[in-house]
Design a protein around this motif. Structure first.
Motif, mmCIF file in Angstrom:
data_model
loop_
_atom_site.group_PDB
_atom_site.id
_atom_site.type_symbol
_atom_site.label_atom_id
_atom_site.label_comp_id
_atom_site.label_asym_id
_atom_site.label_seq_id
_atom_site.Cartn_x
_atom_site.Cartn_y
_atom_site.Cartn_z
ATOM 1 N N LYS A 177 -7.900 -8.564 -9.592
ATOM 2 C CA LYS A 177 -7.129 -8.546 -10.840
ATOM 3 C C LYS A 177 -7.645 -7.529 -11.862
ATOM 4 O O LYS A 177 -6.917 -7.138 -12.767
ATOM 5 C CB LYS A 177 -7.135 -9.947 -11.480
ATOM 6 C CG LYS A 177 -6.370 -11.007 -10.719
ATOM 7 C CD LYS A 177 -6.392 -12.338 -11.492
ATOM 8 C CE LYS A 177 -5.506 -13.389 -10.835
ATOM 9 N NZ LYS A 177 -6.053 -13.838 -9.541
ATOM 10 N N SER A 178 -8.899 -7.116 -11.727
ATOM 11 C CA SER A 178 -9.502 -6.249 -12.738
ATOM 12 C C SER A 178 -9.514 -4.788 -12.285
ATOM 13 O O SER A 178 -10.369 -4.359 -11.508
ATOM 14 C CB SER A 178 -10.937 -6.701 -13.049
ATOM 15 O OG SER A 178 -11.540 -5.811 -13.957
ATOM 16 N N THR A 179 -8.570 -4.016 -12.785
ATOM 17 C CA THR A 179 -8.505 -2.594 -12.420
ATOM 18 C C THR A 179 -9.687 -1.820 -12.993
ATOM 19 O O THR A 179 -10.168 -0.861 -12.368
ATOM 20 C CB THR A 179 -7.191 -1.971 -12.911
ATOM 21 O OG1 THR A 179 -7.058 -2.186 -14.320
ATOM 22 C CG2 THR A 179 -6.006 -2.593 -12.197
ATOM 23 N N CYS A 180 -10.167 -2.205 -14.172
ATOM 24 C CA CYS A 180 -11.297 -1.470 -14.754
ATOM 25 C C CYS A 180 -12.552 -1.654 -13.917
ATOM 26 O O CYS A 180 -13.345 -0.722 -13.746
ATOM 27 C CB CYS A 180 -11.542 -1.893 -16.200
ATOM 28 S SG CYS A 180 -12.036 -3.611 -16.432
ATOM 29 N N MET A 181 -12.744 -2.846 -13.356
ATOM 30 C CA MET A 181 -13.902 -3.062 -12.492
ATOM 31 C C MET A 181 -13.761 -2.274 -11.184
ATOM 32 O O MET A 181 -14.750 -1.783 -10.639
ATOM 33 C CB MET A 181 -14.094 -4.545 -12.211
ATOM 34 C CG MET A 181 -14.620 -5.335 -13.395
ATOM 35 S SD MET A 181 -16.242 -4.723 -13.945
ATOM 36 C CE MET A 181 -16.700 -6.008 -15.107
ATOM 37 N N MET A 182 -12.539 -2.132 -10.692
ATOM 38 C CA MET A 182 -12.338 -1.281 -9.509
ATOM 39 C C MET A 182 -12.804 0.141 -9.809
ATOM 40 O O MET A 182 -13.441 0.805 -8.978
ATOM 41 C CB MET A 182 -10.868 -1.258 -9.111
ATOM 42 C CG MET A 182 -10.308 -2.567 -8.619
ATOM 43 S SD MET A 182 -8.542 -2.390 -8.202
ATOM 44 C CE MET A 182 -7.991 -4.090 -8.348
#
Length: 558
Positions: A358-363
């Motif tokens: 769910k977390s694109t920034c963590m990707m």
């Protein structure tokens, strides 16, 4: 004329591409142009009588040119080889940035003050004994020569430097974890503190050159990962001459209008300082989805690696077709591309840092992290194992998407404090299935009014209920002023959105927890991460995202 501020550059810096040791002085000048011109003529006559070697310094350019030239010349007269000097205007017509080289830091600072005092004295038709300044500089040089005999050499081991607007700290922490998994003894610096082999040895914003020196000179360390924030770069440069890998996560409009950085182009140049310091046989890892970051490759002489969340990114395809190294997300997997060869590393859904995908920034933090580990020979199998073990916990990523599960509701602590952070937060919360989203937010008081209003707008698109709290330091603004700016943005998006003001962060958390409904999701924008984590633990959350962190136990946080 007066000095407003003096900074000392100790490594690669924003102000000069070649000179690593610079004095950077911010000067206020209130004279009119006519007064400056008249003053130059007078100074030209007086400098020669004071010191014959200075007679050629005056009637060219401006009074400020005289200041920088005097600062350089008196160091030379004291036996220190200094040549470079430059002047930079600012947005304020009365303020200027004066840069000049130094050999010994203490001497450079003294020379800046002496040069301003000299010019002010001559303009006021007062006597000035410049020979005393030169003799004082000689004593500084002689003392330094004695001390330098016992100076420590900088260790020769890998240095990874991480910069960007958002994601620096998490990327730094992830890389430190991954290379430790590969067997290195790791020291790293972040805006949270300095760590040696996972031991927190200093708390606070440690993203500057002084903190870097602590890690680089620690005998236990054989691999350094250094967060390089905008403020630290402008205050003192990088604190090291060269790194082996540099990473630029992204660039967005934050801190504009501060430290004489007014535009995105200038901010980009500040961040460019880091990849420019990369060794020729090293790698600069750049975000191919960010135009400003991708453009940096044109100014670099090192090898380039790219990352992107979009496998169809034409920049990535072109780069890999030429044999380049890259990291992407493809078909639900983190993937490394080496030319046309691809290595599937791990399913995104199985990497805890990404919060079930769910977390694109963590990707976007994982991609450069795994590229760095790959460059340093961590095998694909070990890389997958390490990514699956790294959780977004208070131990691994304090204040970065730390989730606490309570019987009736969920609470997240995060450091999001700018437009980019809030946009990523919205991307994440849009995927949540919850009853209501409650946001405890604060205005960053040293930002321009327009930025604070925009934060209100963004918050109104994320939350169903907002609680406004205040930081301890509001940069001279009143609580009421900050409230009003946030409310302008909130009301513009949703005039009926419930908003409550509870200045104290802990009181705001207490209110949110005690009034939480079943299925609620509470967001806490933390000011002091460790204190916030400690306070939340008083409510005995049912589960953390990981077991109790030992170093936070020692601090009394858990």
């Amino acid at each position: 004329m007066k000095i407003l501020h003096i900074s000392v550059m100790r490594g690669p810096n924003y102000w000069s591409e070649l000179r690593k040791k610079l004095i950077v002085a911010k000067i206020e000048v209130k004279e009119t142009d006519d007064q400056k011109s008249a003053g130059l003529i007078a100074i030209g006559e007086k400098l020669e009588s004071l010191q014959p070697a200075l007679h050629n310094l005056a009637p060219y350019g401006s009074i400020l040119n005289v200041v920088t030239q005097v600062a350089v010349e008196i160091q030379c007269r004291a036996g220190m080889d200094c040549v470079y000097h430059q002047i930079h205007p600012t947005a304020n017509p009365e303020h200027f940035i004066l840069c000049f080289s130094y050999t010994i830091e203490k001497a450079g600072i003294y020379a800046a003050k002496a040069a301003v005092n000299l010019v002010n004295a001559l303009l006021a038709d007062q006597k000035y004994q410049i020979e005393k300044d030169i003799q004082h500089l000689i004593r500084i040089r002689e003392s330094h020569n004695h001390d330098s005999e016992n100076a420590k050499p900088i260790p020769n081991f890998p240095i990874v430097a991480v910069t960007g607007t958002n994601g620096k700290t998490t990327t730094t922490r992830l890389i430190a974890y991954l290379v430790k998994f590969a067997g290195y003894s790791v020291g790293f610096t972040t805006t949270d503190g300095i760590y040696i082999n996972d031991q927190l040895i200093s708390i606070g914003d440690c993203s500057g050159s002084v903190s870097a020196a602590v890690v680089l000179n620690d005998p236990r360390v054989n691999f350094a990962v250094l967060e390089c924030a905008r403020g630290g770069i402008l205050r003192a440069g990088l604190g090291f001459d060269e790194c082996n890998v540099s990473i630029v996560t992204n660039i967005s409009g934050d801190h504009l209008g501060m430290d004489d950085i007014e535009t995105m182009e200038q901010l980009s140049r500040v961040k460019l300082t880091v990849p420019k310091a990369t060794a020729k046989d090293g790698y600069a890892i750049l975000n191919a989805d960010d135009d400003l970051v991708y453009r940096m490759r044109k100014f670099l002489s090192c090898k380039i690696a790219l990352f992107s969340r979009h496998p169809e990114n034409k920049r990535i395809i072109k780069h890999c077709n030429k044999g380049g190294l890259a990291a992407i997300t493809e078909n639900g997997f983190f993937t490394i591309c080496k030319g046309r060869e691809k290595f599937r590393i791990a399913a995104i859904a199985n990497v805890p840092l990404c919060h079930h995908g769910k977390s694109t920034c963590m990707m976007e933090n994982v991609l450069p992290g795994m590229l760095t580990a790959f460059i340093y020979q961590l095998s694909v199998d070990d890389l997958e194992i390490a990514l699956k073990k790294f959780h977004p916990s208070p131990e691994n990523t304090p204040g970065r998407m730390n989730v606490f599960e309570f019987p009736e509701f969920t609470l997240m602590v995060d450091y999001a404090h700018n437009e980019g952070g809030y946009r990523e937060l919205k991307n994440y919360t849009d995927q949540l299935e919850v009853t209501s989203k409650v946001g405890i937010i604060a205005a960053v008081a040293d930002r321009p009014d327009a930025d604070i209003v925009n934060m209100g707008r963004l918050a109104a698109t994320i939350f169903d209920e907002i609680i406004i709290r205040h930081d301890a330091d509001n940069s001279g603004r009143t609580h009421e002023e900050l409230n009003e700016l946030l409310l302008v943005g909130i009301r513009e998006i949703n005039p009926l959105l419930p908003v409550k003001v509870i200045s104290n962060e802990f009181n705001a958390i207490k209110y949110a927890i005690t009034h939480a409904k079943k299925g609620d999701w509470i967001f806490v924008n933390a000011e002091n991460v460790y204190d916030t984590l400690f306070y939340i633990n008083q409510y005995k959350p049912r589960a953390l995202s990981r077991p109790t962190p030992q170093h936070l136990q020692r601090r009394g946080v858990f």
